[in-house]
Design an enzyme around this catalytic site. Structure first.
Site, PDB file in Angstrom:
ATOM      1  N   ASP A  11      -3.181  10.720   0.399  1.00  0.00           N
ATOM      2  CA  ASP A  11      -2.808   9.771   1.431  1.00  0.00           C
ATOM      3  C   ASP A  11      -2.619   8.361   0.869  1.00  0.00           C
ATOM      4  OD1 ASP A  11      -2.130   9.816   4.176  1.00  0.00           O
ATOM      5  OD2 ASP A  11      -3.764   8.425   4.529  1.00  0.00           O
TER       6      ASP A  11
ATOM      7  N   CYS B  49       8.108  29.729  10.459  1.00  0.00           N
ATOM      8  CA  CYS B  49       8.332  29.269  11.840  1.00  0.00           C
ATOM      9  C   CYS B  49       9.288  30.188  12.594  1.00  0.00           C
ATOM     10  CB  CYS B  49       8.884  27.846  11.872  1.00  0.00           C
ATOM     11  SG  CYS B  49       7.663  26.596  11.431  1.00  0.00           S
TER      12      CYS B  49
ATOM     13  N   CYS C 208       6.648  18.168  22.243  1.00  0.00           N
ATOM     14  CA  CYS C 208       6.388  16.760  21.913  1.00  0.00           C
ATOM     15  C   CYS C 208       6.609  15.919  23.171  1.00  0.00           C
ATOM     16  CB  CYS C 208       7.314  16.288  20.790  1.00  0.00           C
ATOM     17  SG  CYS C 208       7.192  14.500  20.519  1.00  0.00           S
TER      18      CYS C 208
ATOM     19  N   CYS D 263       7.460   8.611  18.046  1.00  0.00           N
ATOM     20  CA  CYS D 263       6.257   9.412  17.760  1.00  0.00           C
ATOM     21  C   CYS D 263       5.010   8.641  18.196  1.00  0.00           C
ATOM     22  CB  CYS D 263       6.212   9.729  16.258  1.00  0.00           C
ATOM     23  SG  CYS D 263       4.753  10.654  15.758  1.00  0.00           S
TER      24      CYS D 263
ATOM     25  N   CYS E 256      -1.863  11.459  17.340  1.00  0.00           N
ATOM     26  CA  CYS E 256      -1.422  12.355  18.407  1.00  0.00           C
ATOM     27  C   CYS E 256      -1.371  13.758  17.819  1.00  0.00           C
ATOM     28  CB  CYS E 256      -0.045  11.950  18.920  1.00  0.00           C
ATOM     29  SG  CYS E 256       0.651  13.142  20.090  1.00  0.00           S
TER      30      CYS E 256
ATOM     31  N   CYS F  28       1.967  18.041  18.701  1.00  0.00           N
ATOM     32  CA  CYS F  28       2.865  19.005  18.051  1.00  0.00           C
ATOM     33  C   CYS F  28       2.079  20.031  17.250  1.00  0.00           C
ATOM     34  CB  CYS F  28       3.913  18.294  17.189  1.00  0.00           C
ATOM     35  SG  CYS F  28       3.253  17.376  15.791  1.00  0.00           S
TER      36      CYS F  28
ATOM     37  N   CYS G 183       1.430  24.435  18.571  1.00  0.00           N
ATOM     38  CA  CYS G 183       1.887  25.345  17.510  1.00  0.00           C
ATOM     39  C   CYS G 183       1.069  26.640  17.548  1.00  0.00           C
ATOM     40  CB  CYS G 183       1.733  24.655  16.149  1.00  0.00           C
ATOM     41  SG  CYS G 183       2.164  25.721  14.774  1.00  0.00           S
TER      42      CYS G 183
HETATM   43  C1  B12 Z   1       4.311   8.130   7.136  1.00  0.00           C
HETATM   44  C2  B12 Z   1       3.350   9.191   7.570  1.00  0.00           C
HETATM   45  C3  B12 Z   1       3.261   9.471   8.921  1.00  0.00           C
HETATM   46  C4  B12 Z   1       4.179   8.840   9.940  1.00  0.00           C
HETATM   47  C5  B12 Z   1       5.541   9.554   9.901  1.00  0.00           C
HETATM   48  C6  B12 Z   1       5.445  11.074   9.825  1.00  0.00           C
HETATM   49  C7  B12 Z   1       6.701  11.737   9.321  1.00  0.00           C
HETATM   50  N1  B12 Z   1       6.891  12.962   9.736  1.00  0.00           N
HETATM   51  O1  B12 Z   1       7.450  11.190   8.571  1.00  0.00           O
HETATM   52  C8  B12 Z   1       3.379   8.999  11.256  1.00  0.00           C
HETATM   53  C9  B12 Z   1       2.509   7.780  11.464  1.00  0.00           C
HETATM   54  C10 B12 Z   1       4.221   9.231  12.494  1.00  0.00           C
HETATM   55  C11 B12 Z   1       2.512  10.201  10.868  1.00  0.00           C
HETATM   56  C12 B12 Z   1       1.982  11.067  11.797  1.00  0.00           C
HETATM   57  C13 B12 Z   1       1.200  12.163  11.451  1.00  0.00           C
HETATM   58  N2  B12 Z   1       0.701  12.436  10.244  1.00  0.00           N
HETATM   59 CO1  B12 Z   1       1.201  11.487   8.643  1.00  0.00          CO
HETATM   60  N3  B12 Z   1       1.674  10.747   6.987  1.00  0.00           N
HETATM   61  C14 B12 Z   1       2.559   9.879   6.636  1.00  0.00           C
HETATM   62  C15 B12 Z   1       2.566   9.698   5.104  1.00  0.00           C
HETATM   63  C16 B12 Z   1       1.865   8.370   4.762  1.00  0.00           C
HETATM   64  C17 B12 Z   1       3.960   9.758   4.497  1.00  0.00           C
HETATM   65  C18 B12 Z   1       4.842  10.896   5.056  1.00  0.00           C
HETATM   66  C19 B12 Z   1       6.268  10.784   4.607  1.00  0.00           C
HETATM   67  O2  B12 Z   1       6.543  10.480   3.462  1.00  0.00           O
HETATM   68  N4  B12 Z   1       7.214  10.997   5.511  1.00  0.00           N
HETATM   69  C20 B12 Z   1       8.604  10.869   5.187  1.00  0.00           C
HETATM   70  C21 B12 Z   1       9.407  12.071   5.548  1.00  0.00           C
HETATM   71  C22 B12 Z   1      10.772  11.991   4.886  1.00  0.00           C
HETATM   72  O3  B12 Z   1       8.730  13.186   5.052  1.00  0.00           O
HETATM   73  P1  B12 Z   1       8.434  14.461   5.934  1.00  0.00           P
HETATM   74  O4  B12 Z   1       8.220  14.104   7.350  1.00  0.00           O
HETATM   75  O5  B12 Z   1       7.366  15.203   5.241  1.00  0.00           O
HETATM   76  O6  B12 Z   1       9.862  15.166   5.865  1.00  0.00           O
HETATM   77  C23 B12 Z   1      10.143  16.301   5.139  1.00  0.00           C
HETATM   78  C24 B12 Z   1      10.336  17.459   6.037  1.00  0.00           C
HETATM   79  O7  B12 Z   1      11.233  17.096   7.086  1.00  0.00           O
HETATM   80  C25 B12 Z   1      10.984  18.398   5.055  1.00  0.00           C
HETATM   81  N5  B12 Z   1      11.551  19.559   5.690  1.00  0.00           N
HETATM   82  C26 B12 Z   1      11.478  19.915   6.968  1.00  0.00           C
HETATM   83  N6  B12 Z   1      12.038  21.072   7.186  1.00  0.00           N
HETATM   84  C27 B12 Z   1      12.486  21.510   6.043  1.00  0.00           C
HETATM   85  C28 B12 Z   1      13.128  22.680   5.741  1.00  0.00           C
HETATM   86  C29 B12 Z   1      13.449  22.899   4.442  1.00  0.00           C
HETATM   87  C30 B12 Z   1      14.146  24.165   4.140  1.00  0.00           C
HETATM   88  C31 B12 Z   1      13.135  21.939   3.449  1.00  0.00           C
HETATM   89  C32 B12 Z   1      13.475  22.175   2.038  1.00  0.00           C
HETATM   90  C33 B12 Z   1      12.490  20.716   3.785  1.00  0.00           C
HETATM   91  C34 B12 Z   1      12.161  20.559   5.089  1.00  0.00           C
HETATM   92  O8  B12 Z   1      11.917  17.577   4.362  1.00  0.00           O
HETATM   93  C35 B12 Z   1      11.487  16.222   4.464  1.00  0.00           C
HETATM   94  C36 B12 Z   1      11.468  15.568   3.136  1.00  0.00           C
HETATM   95  O9  B12 Z   1      10.607  16.213   2.288  1.00  0.00           O
HETATM   96  C37 B12 Z   1       1.735  10.949   4.638  1.00  0.00           C
HETATM   97  C38 B12 Z   1       0.826  10.719   3.427  1.00  0.00           C
HETATM   98  C39 B12 Z   1       1.595  10.800   2.145  1.00  0.00           C
HETATM   99  N7  B12 Z   1       1.339   9.895   1.231  1.00  0.00           N
HETATM  100  O10 B12 Z   1       2.425  11.678   1.970  1.00  0.00           O
HETATM  101  C40 B12 Z   1       0.929  11.339   5.899  1.00  0.00           C
HETATM  102  C41 B12 Z   1       0.805  12.835   6.229  1.00  0.00           C
HETATM  103  C42 B12 Z   1       2.172  13.457   6.116  1.00  0.00           C
HETATM  104  N8  B12 Z   1       0.393  12.829   7.618  1.00  0.00           N
HETATM  105  C43 B12 Z   1      -0.441  13.735   7.925  1.00  0.00           C
HETATM  106  C44 B12 Z   1      -0.937  13.945   9.234  1.00  0.00           C
HETATM  107  C45 B12 Z   1      -2.200  14.777   9.386  1.00  0.00           C
HETATM  108  C46 B12 Z   1      -0.277  13.380  10.337  1.00  0.00           C
HETATM  109  C47 B12 Z   1      -0.519  13.680  11.833  1.00  0.00           C
HETATM  110  C48 B12 Z   1      -0.790  15.163  12.142  1.00  0.00           C
HETATM  111  C49 B12 Z   1      -1.695  12.789  12.291  1.00  0.00           C
HETATM  112  C50 B12 Z   1      -1.945  12.766  13.793  1.00  0.00           C
HETATM  113  N9  B12 Z   1      -2.628  13.748  14.326  1.00  0.00           N
HETATM  114  O11 B12 Z   1      -1.538  11.849  14.439  1.00  0.00           O
HETATM  115  C51 B12 Z   1       0.788  13.182  12.475  1.00  0.00           C
HETATM  116  C52 B12 Z   1       1.851  14.281  12.563  1.00  0.00           C
HETATM  117  C53 B12 Z   1       3.191  13.771  13.034  1.00  0.00           C
HETATM  118  C54 B12 Z   1       4.307  14.642  12.477  1.00  0.00           C
HETATM  119  N10 B12 Z   1       4.669  15.681  13.205  1.00  0.00           N
HETATM  120  O12 B12 Z   1       4.807  14.359  11.387  1.00  0.00           O
HETATM  121  C55 B12 Z   1      -0.787  14.611   6.730  1.00  0.00           C
HETATM  122  C56 B12 Z   1      -0.007  15.938   6.772  1.00  0.00           C
HETATM  123  C57 B12 Z   1      -0.861  17.149   7.066  1.00  0.00           C
HETATM  124  C58 B12 Z   1      -0.027  18.388   7.119  1.00  0.00           C
HETATM  125  N11 B12 Z   1      -0.708  19.514   7.223  1.00  0.00           N
HETATM  126  O13 B12 Z   1       1.186  18.379   7.065  1.00  0.00           O
HETATM  127  C59 B12 Z   1      -0.331  13.672   5.542  1.00  0.00           C
HETATM  128  C60 B12 Z   1       0.193  14.404   4.319  1.00  0.00           C
HETATM  129  C61 B12 Z   1      -1.553  12.832   5.175  1.00  0.00           C
HETATM  130  C62 B12 Z   1      -2.479  13.569   4.229  1.00  0.00           C
HETATM  131  N12 B12 Z   1      -2.590  13.111   2.996  1.00  0.00           N
HETATM  132  O14 B12 Z   1      -3.065  14.566   4.585  1.00  0.00           O
HETATM  133  N13 B12 Z   1       2.388  10.325   9.533  1.00  0.00           N
END
Ligand code: B12
Length: 370
Positions: free
Chosen positions: A135, A189, A199, A215, A241, A244, A248
């Site tokens: 994180d 999924c 959501c 969100c 929150c 989501c 699930c």
């Molecule tokens: C910024 C952030 C947030 C933001 C934005 C979340 C977001 N989705 O971007 C906010 C504040 C909203 C947030 C909320 C939450 N977060 Co947060 N957050 C982060 C943080 C700091 C960075 C995430 C990031 O880089 N996002 C940027 C986008 C681009 O990345 P992404 O959402 O993962 O997108 C990928 C997917 O879409 C993926 N993808 C989706 N479908 C598919 C399909 C295929 C085929 C492929 C290849 C890829 C793919 O591709 C994208 C790029 O990789 C991380 C910690 C860290 N350093 O990583 C924690 C982290 C992601 N969060 C976490 C958690 C627990 C949460 C919450 C559940 C907390 C809560 N209860 O409120 C919620 C969940 C909301 C949600 N549904 O995402 C955990 C994840 C746990 C898990 N099992 O996944 C993390 C990893 C923290 C940790 N170290 O544990 N979060």
């Protein structure tokens, strides 16, 4: 110390996962440490489209947060770990109380880092270099977990662990040991879209793509006013929150009801509103709080008061009056909204509307400017 090359690297990888498990990790895997180029372009695209809602974190410098080599020069592998948080309770919080998301009730990140440090220690004792990140804005933790075969990308953007769901925090040990990678998992999924439909604000635009501007987890953390259109949906949430994840079906049968008896699952609105800055930071300071300013927690509490309070109750009236007279226009404005929502327009007479944000709230609730 030079690395001990006598240990077979497959055996070392297995040992590390066993060490991690003994140290408290609930799942682990190994991934290559090459840059996450696809994630980098996705971070840049979402930032350009405004989907990041102004967040910094991993969006600030995508070239850095997607390249483990920036954490440790010569990085070869990531040993990724997941640690379970409670599964959020399924029941609604009681009247007058605010809900805290499952991952934020306890310092799970501290426990996770401690366990990962044990793994890092094992690597260092073999002469390898190792750094723990969890994180931290330096690495995209979910992408690392997916590459390490711990889970798959859920439609709700969370990493889903087979049979267990997404109630896990994630982190990595970055190392120069060239460990053999684990096998990534297939998507689990299928055609399910319960998170997209469940959501409360429609923030999941498409598979894995969150619009942070909608969100609730981000809106509860972000600085500034909560946009009016999302205040009712925020309900009684203080931080995070889980919606989501709650809808699930993955791992639903594995879910406990521990949250319903966990005293850290919710908190009195009154306690948040009546606490001093110091008390709020003492209690909740490990959370991400914008500008380290506890007024944003009070802002959320005023929204919760408006959503869940009894407008006729004397203690609610007392608190509304107190915050309608506060010096901070952000809090006065949210108190105006709460009073309006509880039908207490009578309390709005004489509210100081010299700042535009307060005048605008008063106009929106149809209150008189005294
Ligand atoms: C910024 C952030 C947030 C933001 C934005 C979340 C977001 N989705 O971007 C906010 C504040 C909203 C947030 C909320 C939450 N977060 Co947060 N957050 C982060 C943080 C700091 C960075 C995430 C990031 O880089 N996002 C940027 C986008 C681009 O990345 P992404 O959402 O993962 O997108 C990928 C997917 O879409 C993926 N993808 C989706 N479908 C598919 C399909 C295929 C085929 C492929 C290849 C890829 C793919 O591709 C994208 C790029 O990789 C991380 C910690 C860290 N350093 O990583 C924690 C982290 C992601 N969060 C976490 C958690 C627990 C949460 C919450 C559940 C907390 C809560 N209860 O409120 C919620 C969940 C909301 C949600 N549904 O995402 C955990 C994840 C746990 C898990 N099992 O996944 C993390 C990893 C923290 C940790 N170290 O544990 N979060």
């Amino acid at each position: 110390m030079a690395p001990d090359m006598t240990t077979d690297l497959s055996a070392l990888a297995e040992q590390l996962l066993a060490v991690g498990s003994a140290a408290g990790l609930d799942a682990g895997g190994v991934a290559g440490a090459h840059p996450f180029d696809d994630v980098r372009s996705e971070l840049e695209r979402r930032r350009e489209e405004g989907l990041h809602g102004g967040m910094q974190f991993t969006f600030r410098n995508p070239a850095r947060s997607t390249d483990p080599g920036r954490i440790l020069a010569g990085a070869q592998s990531l040993v990724v770990g997941a640690m379970r948080t409670p599964a959020a309770r399924l029941a609604e919080v009681g009247a007058g109380r605010m809900r805290i998301a499952a991952y934020a009730r306890h310092d799970h990140y501290a426990d996770l880092r401690r366990s990962l440090e044990v793994v890092a220690g094992r690597l260092r004792s073999g002469g390898w270099r190792a750094m723990v990140v969890a994180d931290d804005n330096a690495l995209v933790d979910r992408a690392a977990a997916v590459r390490a075969g711990i889970g798959w990308w859920g439609r709700n953007a969370n990493v889903l662990l087979p049979g267990r769901g997404s109630w896990f925090v994630l982190g990595s040990v970055v190392t120069d040991a060239p460990l053999p990678p684990s096998v990534p998992l297939d998507d689990g999924c299928g055609t399910c879209r319960q998170c997209l439909d469940g959501c409360p604000t429609g923030a999941i635009l498409e598979r894995g793509v969150i619009d942070a501007r909608r969100c609730l987890a981000w809106l509860a953390q972000a600085p500034g006013p909560i946009p009016r259109e999302f205040r009712e949906a925020l309900g009684g949430r203080l931080y995070g929150c889980d919606e989501c994840q709650e809808v699930c079906p993955v791992g639903r049968s594995d879910r406990t009801t521990e949250g319903s008896t966990d005293p850290s699952a919710d908190v009195d609105i009154a306690e948040v509103l009546d606490a001093t800055d110091e008390e709020l930071l003492d209690r909740f300071g490990r959370w991400y709080i914008a500008e380290r300013d506890p007024r944003f927690l009070r802002r959320n509490a005023l929204v919760a008061l408006g959503n869940t309070g009894q407008g006729s109750a004397p203690e609610v009236e007392g608190r509304l009056s107190r915050w309608l007279a506060d010096r901070d226009p952000l809090l006065r404005a949210h108190a105006v909204w709460a009073a309006g929502r509880l039908g207490r327009h009578d309390l709005l007479v004489g509210v100081d509307a010299s700042e535009p944000e307060v005048a605008e709230e008063l106009a929106a609730v149809g209150g008189r400017v005294g």
